[in-house]
Scaffold this active site. Structure first.
Site, PDB file in Angstrom:
ATOM      1  N   LYS A  89       9.262  -0.999  14.467  1.00  0.00           N
ATOM      2  CA  LYS A  89       9.882  -0.671  13.176  1.00  0.00           C
ATOM      3  C   LYS A  89      11.022   0.329  13.362  1.00  0.00           C
ATOM      4  O   LYS A  89      12.095   0.187  12.794  1.00  0.00           O
ATOM      5  CB  LYS A  89       8.844  -0.032  12.241  1.00  0.00           C
ATOM      6  CG  LYS A  89       7.787  -0.965  11.702  1.00  0.00           C
ATOM      7  CD  LYS A  89       6.899  -0.195  10.725  1.00  0.00           C
ATOM      8  CE  LYS A  89       5.665  -0.971  10.353  1.00  0.00           C
ATOM      9  NZ  LYS A  89       4.735  -0.209   9.525  1.00  0.00           N
ATOM     10  N   GLU A 137      -5.013  -6.708  14.643  1.00  0.00           N
ATOM     11  CA  GLU A 137      -4.478  -5.384  14.289  1.00  0.00           C
ATOM     12  C   GLU A 137      -5.605  -4.342  14.355  1.00  0.00           C
ATOM     13  O   GLU A 137      -5.375  -3.174  14.606  1.00  0.00           O
ATOM     14  CB  GLU A 137      -3.834  -5.410  12.893  1.00  0.00           C
ATOM     15  CG  GLU A 137      -2.816  -4.295  12.694  1.00  0.00           C
ATOM     16  CD  GLU A 137      -2.044  -4.392  11.393  1.00  0.00           C
ATOM     17  OE1 GLU A 137      -2.649  -4.193  10.332  1.00  0.00           O
ATOM     18  OE2 GLU A 137      -0.827  -4.652  11.421  1.00  0.00           O
ATOM     19  N   GLU A 180      10.442  -4.698   4.698  1.00  0.00           N
ATOM     20  CA  GLU A 180      10.515  -6.121   4.348  1.00  0.00           C
ATOM     21  C   GLU A 180      10.221  -6.321   2.858  1.00  0.00           C
ATOM     22  O   GLU A 180      10.922  -7.041   2.150  1.00  0.00           O
ATOM     23  CB  GLU A 180       9.494  -6.935   5.160  1.00  0.00           C
ATOM     24  CG  GLU A 180       9.787  -7.060   6.645  1.00  0.00           C
ATOM     25  CD  GLU A 180       9.177  -5.938   7.478  1.00  0.00           C
ATOM     26  OE1 GLU A 180       8.860  -4.868   6.908  1.00  0.00           O
ATOM     27  OE2 GLU A 180       9.027  -6.148   8.699  1.00  0.00           O
ATOM     28  N   GLY A 188      -4.937  -1.800   4.938  1.00  0.00           N
ATOM     29  CA  GLY A 188      -4.158  -2.943   4.449  1.00  0.00           C
ATOM     30  C   GLY A 188      -4.846  -4.278   4.711  1.00  0.00           C
ATOM     31  O   GLY A 188      -4.941  -5.139   3.837  1.00  0.00           O
ATOM     32  N   ARG A 189      -5.366  -4.443   5.926  1.00  0.00           N
ATOM     33  CA  ARG A 189      -5.955  -5.749   6.277  1.00  0.00           C
ATOM     34  C   ARG A 189      -7.357  -5.927   5.697  1.00  0.00           C
ATOM     35  O   ARG A 189      -8.005  -6.942   5.921  1.00  0.00           O
ATOM     36  CB  ARG A 189      -5.949  -5.933   7.797  1.00  0.00           C
ATOM     37  CG  ARG A 189      -6.546  -4.777   8.569  1.00  0.00           C
ATOM     38  CD  ARG A 189      -6.210  -4.874  10.048  1.00  0.00           C
ATOM     39  NE  ARG A 189      -6.681  -3.717  10.806  1.00  0.00           N
ATOM     40  CZ  ARG A 189      -5.988  -2.592  10.966  1.00  0.00           C
ATOM     41  NH1 ARG A 189      -4.808  -2.471  10.409  1.00  0.00           N
ATOM     42  NH2 ARG A 189      -6.477  -1.602  11.676  1.00  0.00           N
ATOM     43  N   LYS A 233       0.839  -1.199   0.000  1.00  0.00           N
ATOM     44  CA  LYS A 233       0.000   0.000   0.000  1.00  0.00           C
ATOM     45  C   LYS A 233       0.880   1.258   0.000  1.00  0.00           C
ATOM     46  O   LYS A 233       0.693   2.165  -0.792  1.00  0.00           O
ATOM     47  CB  LYS A 233      -0.918  -0.018   1.224  1.00  0.00           C
ATOM     48  CG  LYS A 233      -1.808   1.197   1.325  1.00  0.00           C
ATOM     49  CD  LYS A 233      -2.786   1.076   2.487  1.00  0.00           C
ATOM     50  CE  LYS A 233      -3.476   2.419   2.726  1.00  0.00           C
ATOM     51  NZ  LYS A 233      -4.471   2.380   3.779  1.00  0.00           N
ATOM     52  N   HIS A 283      -5.877 -33.602  16.988  1.00  0.00           N
ATOM     53  CA  HIS A 283      -4.784 -34.473  17.420  1.00  0.00           C
ATOM     54  C   HIS A 283      -3.623 -33.670  17.982  1.00  0.00           C
ATOM     55  O   HIS A 283      -2.504 -34.189  18.078  1.00  0.00           O
ATOM     56  CB  HIS A 283      -4.338 -35.347  16.242  1.00  0.00           C
ATOM     57  CG  HIS A 283      -5.423 -36.298  15.821  1.00  0.00           C
ATOM     58  ND1 HIS A 283      -5.573 -37.544  16.376  1.00  0.00           N
ATOM     59  CD2 HIS A 283      -6.440 -36.139  14.937  1.00  0.00           C
ATOM     60  CE1 HIS A 283      -6.634 -38.140  15.829  1.00  0.00           C
ATOM     61  NE2 HIS A 283      -7.184 -37.306  14.958  1.00  0.00           N
TER      62      HIS A 283
HETATM   63  O1  F6P Z   1       3.082  -2.856   9.835  1.00  0.00           O
HETATM   64  C1  F6P Z   1       1.723  -3.117   9.699  1.00  0.00           C
HETATM   65  C2  F6P Z   1       1.260  -2.781   8.310  1.00  0.00           C
HETATM   66  O2  F6P Z   1       1.194  -1.403   8.170  1.00  0.00           O
HETATM   67  C3  F6P Z   1      -0.086  -3.427   8.030  1.00  0.00           C
HETATM   68  O3  F6P Z   1      -1.136  -2.714   8.513  1.00  0.00           O
HETATM   69  C4  F6P Z   1      -0.031  -3.564   6.550  1.00  0.00           C
HETATM   70  O4  F6P Z   1      -0.970  -4.475   6.073  1.00  0.00           O
HETATM   71  C5  F6P Z   1       1.393  -4.023   6.361  1.00  0.00           C
HETATM   72  O5  F6P Z   1       2.126  -3.285   7.314  1.00  0.00           O
HETATM   73  C6  F6P Z   1       1.984  -3.828   4.996  1.00  0.00           C
HETATM   74  O6  F6P Z   1       1.941  -2.496   4.579  1.00  0.00           O
HETATM   75  P1  F6P Z   1       2.141  -2.103   3.071  1.00  0.00           P
HETATM   76  O7  F6P Z   1       1.063  -2.723   2.267  1.00  0.00           O
HETATM   77  O8  F6P Z   1       2.111  -0.611   3.041  1.00  0.00           O
HETATM   78  O9  F6P Z   1       3.475  -2.632   2.634  1.00  0.00           O
END
Ligand code: F6P
Length: 550
Positions: A508, A357, A217, A271-272, A211, A388
Site C-alpha cells: 500500500k 490473511e 480503493e 474485516g474478514r 471498516k 473439466h
Molecule cells: O488491506 C487489507 C484489509 O485491511 C483487509 O483486512 C480488509 O478487509 C480490507 O483491507 C478492507 O478494509 P476496510 O474495510 O477498512 O476498507
C-alpha cells in the site's frame, strides 16, 4: 524460516509423537485402511449442527488422530477459545478483542467488554439495519426523484466485499425479486464502470462499506460513484443515494455521507470476520432481515458447537488438525475447497481472505520466527466445472492436494435431474480420488499394455466430505463459522495471531508513492530525494515505460 525459537506446540513432545505417526503412515494406502476397518466410513464422521462431515478418506488412523488431538491440548485451545468468547484482547499486535462471535449472539445474551454489553450494541445496529432494509425492500426509501431503489451497489474491498458478495450468490434463492445488488471492489475503473452501466441513478443506492473508511480503493470508487450520481441528479441527491457502513464516524462525515445513514460496527470485528456485522447490509437488503437473522443463528449454532464440543467431536478442530497433519507433516502447500453448489461460486475466494490473511504468517505471537509451515494456499471452484479443468492434476499430478467437498441433499431449484447428477459427481470424485484404479484393474478391462500406466489412478488423495440438507441462510452461517473456527484453531496450534494483517501494508505504501510518480509531470527520475534510489532498476524502468506509453 529463520530466527530464534520459543517453546510452543511445535517444540513439544506431542509434535514429535505426531511426526512418528506420520512416519508410520506416510506410505499408507486408503484401500488398506478401509480394508482393515469395515466401519471406517462411519467411525471417522461427525455431525455438527446441520453439517455432516465424513473425514474417513484421510491418510490417518485413530492413533494418529489421537496424537493430533494432543496438539490442541498442548496449545491450550480450550483456554484460547474461552479467552476469545470472553472478549480478552487476543489480537495482541493490535491490542484488540476478537469478538465476531458476539455479532451472532442472541438478543438476550450478555457479553460485557470494557464495561459495555456488546451484544446489546450489536442488536441496536441489527435493528437499525432491519428498519432500513425493510424500507428499501418495500419501496419506502425513495431516491431523490421519488423513485424506489432497484439496485444496491456495495462499494468495499477485502472483508468489506468478499463476504456479502459471496453470500449474495449463495442465497440467490432467498433474494427479493426486482431488487438486485452489485459489488464493486477493484480500483480498476472497469469494475465501477461496468457496475453502473445501464443503471438509472435515480433508482440506485450506494452502500459504502469500509471498516476504516481510509481504504484507497474504496474511497476512489466511492468518489467516482458520487460524481456519477451528482452529474445526473445534483448534489442534493447524495443523502438519498449514499449510506455508509464503518467504524469511523469522522471519516464518513468528511466524505459527505449523513451519519444518520451510517451503520456502525466495532474495532473488535476483523474485516474478514465482518460480513455478519453491518458489512452485510447489502445482503440484508437482498434477502430480508428474517433470512439474515436466520443466517446469524446458524453462525451462533456453530459457535456453540465449537465452544462446547469435546475436541474429538468438534468439527472445526478436526478440520484444523487435518490441515496441520498435511501441511506440517506431509508438506502439502495447498488446500482445495470444492463446493458442489453453483451458488457457492465465490466461497473459495471468500475463504482465501479468511484463511490466508489470517494464517499466512511467519512470525509467532512472541515475535519470533515460526518453525512450522503455517497457512496453505486455499483455492477452488464449484464442481462439476473444476472436473473439466484442473481435476486431472489432483488425480494424476505429482502434488498431494487435500480437499474439502461440500454438497447439499436438496437443491434450491426444481431441477432434480440436474441435482442427482451433480451429487453423483460429488460422491464419485471423492471415491475416485481415494481409491483410484490399479494397473491390474485397468488390464482386466482389456486396455492395451502401452496405455495401462496412463489409465491407472494411484488414488490415496485425501478429502473431507461435508454434506448438509440444503443451502439455507442458517446452513450458510454454520459453514462460514466452521471455517472461521478452523482458522482460529490452526492459529492456536501455530502460535500465530490470526487477527492482524501487517503483510498487506508495504504494498500500500509503495503504491501511494508510485501513484504520485505516475501522475507527476516532472521528468522521470530515480532519486528518492535522500541520496538513495527511489526504486530498483527494474521498477524504475517499468515506471518510465508506463509513463512513455500513456
Ligand atoms: O488491506 C487489507 C484489509 O485491511 C483487509 O483486512 C480488509 O478487509 C480490507 O483491507 C478492507 O478494509 P476496510 O474495510 O477498512 O476498507
Amino acid at each position: 524460516m529463520s530466527g530464534p525459537t520459543t517453546p510452543t506446540v511445535i517444540d513439544s513432545p506431542a509434535w514429535l509423537e505426531v511426526k512418528a505417526h506420520f512416519k508410520r503412515l506416510q506410505a499408507t494406502d486408503l484401500r488398506n485402511l478401509f480394508a482393515a476397518d469395515e466401519d471406517r466410513g462411519t467411525t471417522f464422521a461427525l455431525q455438527a449442527v446441520d453439517l455432516f462431515a465424513d473425514y474417513s478418506k484421510h491418510l490417518m488412523d485413530a492413533d494418529a488422530l489421537g496424537a493430533l488431538l494432543k496438539l490442541a491440548e498442548v496449545a491450550e485451545l480450550r483456554g484460547q477459545i474461552d479467552a476469545m468468547f470472553a472478549g480478552e484482547r487476543i489480537n495482541v499486535t493490535e491490542d484488540r478483542s476478537v469478538l465476531h462471535v458476539a455479532l451472532r449472539m442472541p438478543r438476550d445474551a450478555t457479553l460485557v467488554v470494557d464495561g459495555v454489553n456488546v451484544v446489546s450494541d450489536v442488536h441496536v445496529v441489527l435493528d437499525q439495519m432491519a428498519t432500513f432494509s425493510t424500507r428499501v425492500r418495500n419501496g419506502d426509501w425513495k431516491g431523490a426523484t421519488g423513485k424506489a431503489i432497484r439496485t444496491v451497489i456495495n462499494i468495499g474491498i477485502g472483508g468489506s466485499d468478499l463476504g456479502p458478495a459471496m453470500a449474495y450468490d449463495a442465497l440467490a434463492a432467498y433474494r427479493q425479486e426486482g431488487l438486485s445488488c452489485r459489488f464493486v471492489s477493484n480500483v480498476d475503473g472497469a469494475d465501477l464502470w461496468g457496475a453502473v452501466a445501464g443503471l438509472d441513478p435515480a433508482e440506485t443506492l450506494f452502500v459504502i462499506s469500509s471498516k476504516t473508511f481510509t481504504t484507497v480503493e474504496t474511497l476512489t470508487n466511492a468518489r467516482s460513484a458520487r460524481t456519477w450520481l451528482v452529474d445526473a441528479l445534483g448534489t442534493d441527491a447524495v443523502p438519498h443515494h449514499f449510506v455508509a457502513v464503518s467504524t469511523n464516524t469522522d471519516k464518513v462525515a468528511q466524505f459527505g455521507i449523513d451519519t444518520a445513514n451510517m451503520f456502525r460496527f466495532w474495532d473488535w470485528v476483523g474485516g474478514r470476520y465482518s460480513y455478519d456485522s453491518a458489512i452485510g447490509l447489502s445482503l440484508m437488503i437482498a434477502v430480508g432481515p428474517d433470512h439474515f437473522r436466520s443466517m446469524l443463528e446458524g453462525f451462533h449454532a456453530m459457535d456453540e458447537h465449537f465452544r462446547t464440543a469435546p475436541f474429538a467431536h468438534n468439527l472445526p478442530v478436526i478440520l484444523a488438525l487435518l490441515g496441520v497433519w498435511y501441511g506440517d507433516f506431509f508438506g502439502t502447500q495447498t488446500h482445495a475447497v470444492l463446493p458442489y453448489s453453483h451458488e457457492l461460486g465465490k466461497f473459495a475466494a471468500y475463504l482465501q481472505q479468511l484463511e490466508m490473511e489470517s494464517n499466512g504468517k511467519s512470525i509467532d505471537r512472541n515475535g519470533v520466527g515460526v518453525t512450522a509451515q503455517t497457512g496453505p494456499v486455499v483455492w477452488g471452484t464449484p464442481g462439476t466445472n473444476g472436473q473439466h479443468a484442473y481435476y486431472q492434476l489432483i488425480h494424476q499430478g505429482t502434488v498431494l492436494i487435500p480437499s474439502d467437498f461440500i454438497g447439499f441433499a436438496r437443491p434450491n431449484h426444481p431441477l432434480d435431474v440436474h441435482h442427482n447428477l451433480l451429487m453423483a459427481n460429488f460422491l464419485a470424485q471423492t471415491e475416485a480420488l481415494a481409491f483410484g484404479k490399479t494397473a491390474e484393474e485397468v488390464r482386466n478391462e482389456g486396455v492395451p499394455e502401452h496405455l495401462v500406466a496412463h489409465k491407472t489412478f494411484a488414488g490415496n488423495h485425501p478429502s473431507t466430505t461435508i454434506m448438509a440438507p440444503q443451502l439455507t441462510p442458517h446452513v450458510l452461517g454454520q459453514l462460514v463459522a466452521l471455517y472461521e473456527h478452523k482458522v482460529f484453531t490452526q492459529g492456536a496450534i501455530w502460535n500465530i495471531n490470526s487477527f492482524d494483517q501487517w503483510g498487506v501494508e508495504l504494498g500500500k505504501v509503495l503504491a501511494t508513492r508510485i501513484n504520485a510518480e505516475l501522475t507527476s509531470t516532472d521528468a522521470p527520475s530515480n532519486s528518492g530525494g535522500d541520496g538513495r534510489a527511489a526504486h530498483d532498476s527494474s521498477t524504475t524502468a517499468l515506471i518510465n515505460r508506463y509513463r512513455s506509453m500513456r
